[in-house]
Design an enzyme around this catalytic site. Sequence first.
Site, PDB file in Angstrom:
ATOM      1  N   ASP A  56       0.854  -1.184   0.000  1.00  0.00           N
ATOM      2  CA  ASP A  56       0.000   0.000   0.000  1.00  0.00           C
ATOM      3  C   ASP A  56       0.893   1.238   0.000  1.00  0.00           C
ATOM      4  O   ASP A  56       1.827   1.321   0.801  1.00  0.00           O
ATOM      5  CB  ASP A  56      -0.866  -0.044   1.268  1.00  0.00           C
ATOM      6  CG  ASP A  56      -1.816   1.129   1.389  1.00  0.00           C
ATOM      7  OD1 ASP A  56      -1.809   1.997   0.499  1.00  0.00           O
ATOM      8  OD2 ASP A  56      -2.551   1.172   2.380  1.00  0.00           O
ATOM      9  N   ARG A 110       6.142   2.677   9.718  1.00  0.00           N
ATOM     10  CA  ARG A 110       5.951   3.872   8.895  1.00  0.00           C
ATOM     11  C   ARG A 110       6.960   4.924   9.365  1.00  0.00           C
ATOM     12  O   ARG A 110       6.703   5.684  10.293  1.00  0.00           O
ATOM     13  CB  ARG A 110       4.508   4.362   8.998  1.00  0.00           C
ATOM     14  CG  ARG A 110       3.522   3.333   8.427  1.00  0.00           C
ATOM     15  CD  ARG A 110       2.096   3.817   8.423  1.00  0.00           C
ATOM     16  NE  ARG A 110       1.198   2.773   7.946  1.00  0.00           N
ATOM     17  CZ  ARG A 110      -0.132   2.833   8.023  1.00  0.00           C
ATOM     18  NH1 ARG A 110      -0.707   3.907   8.552  1.00  0.00           N
ATOM     19  NH2 ARG A 110      -0.870   1.841   7.577  1.00  0.00           N
ATOM     20  N   GLN A 125      -2.608  -3.150  13.642  1.00  0.00           N
ATOM     21  CA  GLN A 125      -4.048  -3.087  13.421  1.00  0.00           C
ATOM     22  C   GLN A 125      -4.589  -4.456  13.026  1.00  0.00           C
ATOM     23  O   GLN A 125      -3.845  -5.333  12.608  1.00  0.00           O
ATOM     24  CB  GLN A 125      -4.398  -2.051  12.356  1.00  0.00           C
ATOM     25  CG  GLN A 125      -3.883  -2.338  10.963  1.00  0.00           C
ATOM     26  CD  GLN A 125      -4.175  -1.202   9.990  1.00  0.00           C
ATOM     27  OE1 GLN A 125      -4.140  -0.036  10.345  1.00  0.00           O
ATOM     28  NE2 GLN A 125      -4.464  -1.546   8.742  1.00  0.00           N
ATOM     29  N   ASP A 236     -13.823   6.836   6.965  1.00  0.00           N
ATOM     30  CA  ASP A 236     -13.112   6.673   8.235  1.00  0.00           C
ATOM     31  C   ASP A 236     -14.099   6.719   9.393  1.00  0.00           C
ATOM     32  O   ASP A 236     -15.028   7.543   9.390  1.00  0.00           O
ATOM     33  CB  ASP A 236     -12.097   7.802   8.438  1.00  0.00           C
ATOM     34  CG  ASP A 236     -10.950   7.750   7.439  1.00  0.00           C
ATOM     35  OD1 ASP A 236     -10.736   6.685   6.831  1.00  0.00           O
ATOM     36  OD2 ASP A 236     -10.271   8.787   7.272  1.00  0.00           O
ATOM     37  N   GLU A 249      -9.240   8.770  14.860  1.00  0.00           N
ATOM     38  CA  GLU A 249      -9.589   7.803  13.816  1.00  0.00           C
ATOM     39  C   GLU A 249      -9.282   6.395  14.310  1.00  0.00           C
ATOM     40  O   GLU A 249      -8.154   6.079  14.673  1.00  0.00           O
ATOM     41  CB  GLU A 249      -8.799   8.080  12.530  1.00  0.00           C
ATOM     42  CG  GLU A 249      -9.108   7.092  11.413  1.00  0.00           C
ATOM     43  CD  GLU A 249      -8.148   7.185  10.243  1.00  0.00           C
ATOM     44  OE1 GLU A 249      -7.769   6.124   9.722  1.00  0.00           O
ATOM     45  OE2 GLU A 249      -7.763   8.316   9.888  1.00  0.00           O
ATOM     46  N   SER A 252     -10.041   2.967   8.989  1.00  0.00           N
ATOM     47  CA  SER A 252     -10.209   3.393   7.602  1.00  0.00           C
ATOM     48  C   SER A 252     -10.649   2.158   6.826  1.00  0.00           C
ATOM     49  O   SER A 252     -10.043   1.092   6.973  1.00  0.00           O
ATOM     50  CB  SER A 252      -8.893   3.942   7.041  1.00  0.00           C
ATOM     51  OG  SER A 252      -9.048   4.314   5.696  1.00  0.00           O
TER      52      SER A 252
END
Length: 335
Positions: A56, A110, A125, A236, A249, A252
């Site tokens: 992604d 990330r 997640q 979201d 959040e 998503s």
Amino acid sequence: MGLILPEGYDPRLSVRETQSAIKYIRDTFQKEFGKEMNLERISAPLFVEKSSGLNDNLNGVERPVQFDIAGIKDETVEVVQSLAKWKRMALKEYGFQPGEGLYTNMNAIRRDEELDNLHSCYVDQWDWERVITKEERNEETLKDTVRTIFKVIKHMEHEVWYKYPQAVKILPDQVTFITSQELEDRYPGKTPKERENLITKEYGCVFLMKIGGELKGGKPHDGRAPDYDDWELNGDILFWFDQLDCALEISSMGIRVDEKALEEQLKKAGCEDRKSLPYHRMLLNGELPYTIGGGIGQSRLCMLLLDRVHVGEVQASIWPEEMRRVCKEHKIFLL
């Protein structure tokens, strides 16, 4: 957003009690979520081959962590940034049928993430994906799925209250739906983040729909990769978080692109070169199932349910020493 240090903050649980609560939330949620959504737990990769096109690219600017493997020549391997495309391939390979799906623990790095109360370079997640029919590629399917996820999260509030009544956060009773264009129309002079905060503070929990396409103001609400979510059928899940005075959040998600949506979105994003990649060729040739899927932040959910002000209180990651020092002074104990 920078580091926020709420005055008079009290975590209410010790570090060891917090660790116990984290395990309880993670174990209980994934079991109930999988059952409610008809999802099977499967294993997933930590890294994929760059040439596969399976990774992604998020907003298109984040740099994936790359390395080579001695036993595989002339190939660059990337740590996954999410499993959005990989899951759809897995559903095909494992023979899942409409109404059936999978979930997995996704761990990512990330390295370009800003380090603050909500963001870490380590991402954990529950990635999930479910097969749907072509006829189910509509807004009602999306909304029904969001309501189901909200119901499981709301039930977790009661589960956590039973074991940790002094620490649990009280959540709203329902989720409100609004599109990114409706939000821009409602708050024309505000930034996308300011709009999110205003609408979520008003309703408590919001599902903000249709993210990725250009709005009347000339820009998208937020960036979305063009090759997994259908920008007309995604969104979201946001919860209002009093401790930090902002929207949080949690998920998503969206109905994934079909052949037509992929063609259109690749063109809009200037990414038509991706059509030559193996994953994209399969999708354009109609070889992959129609699906809906997303990710639910494990640490974010623990933050929400335990009313914690820093993601580092519920996950072990890397933080600047100055941040650790200042947080400790304010009773924010980073793992």
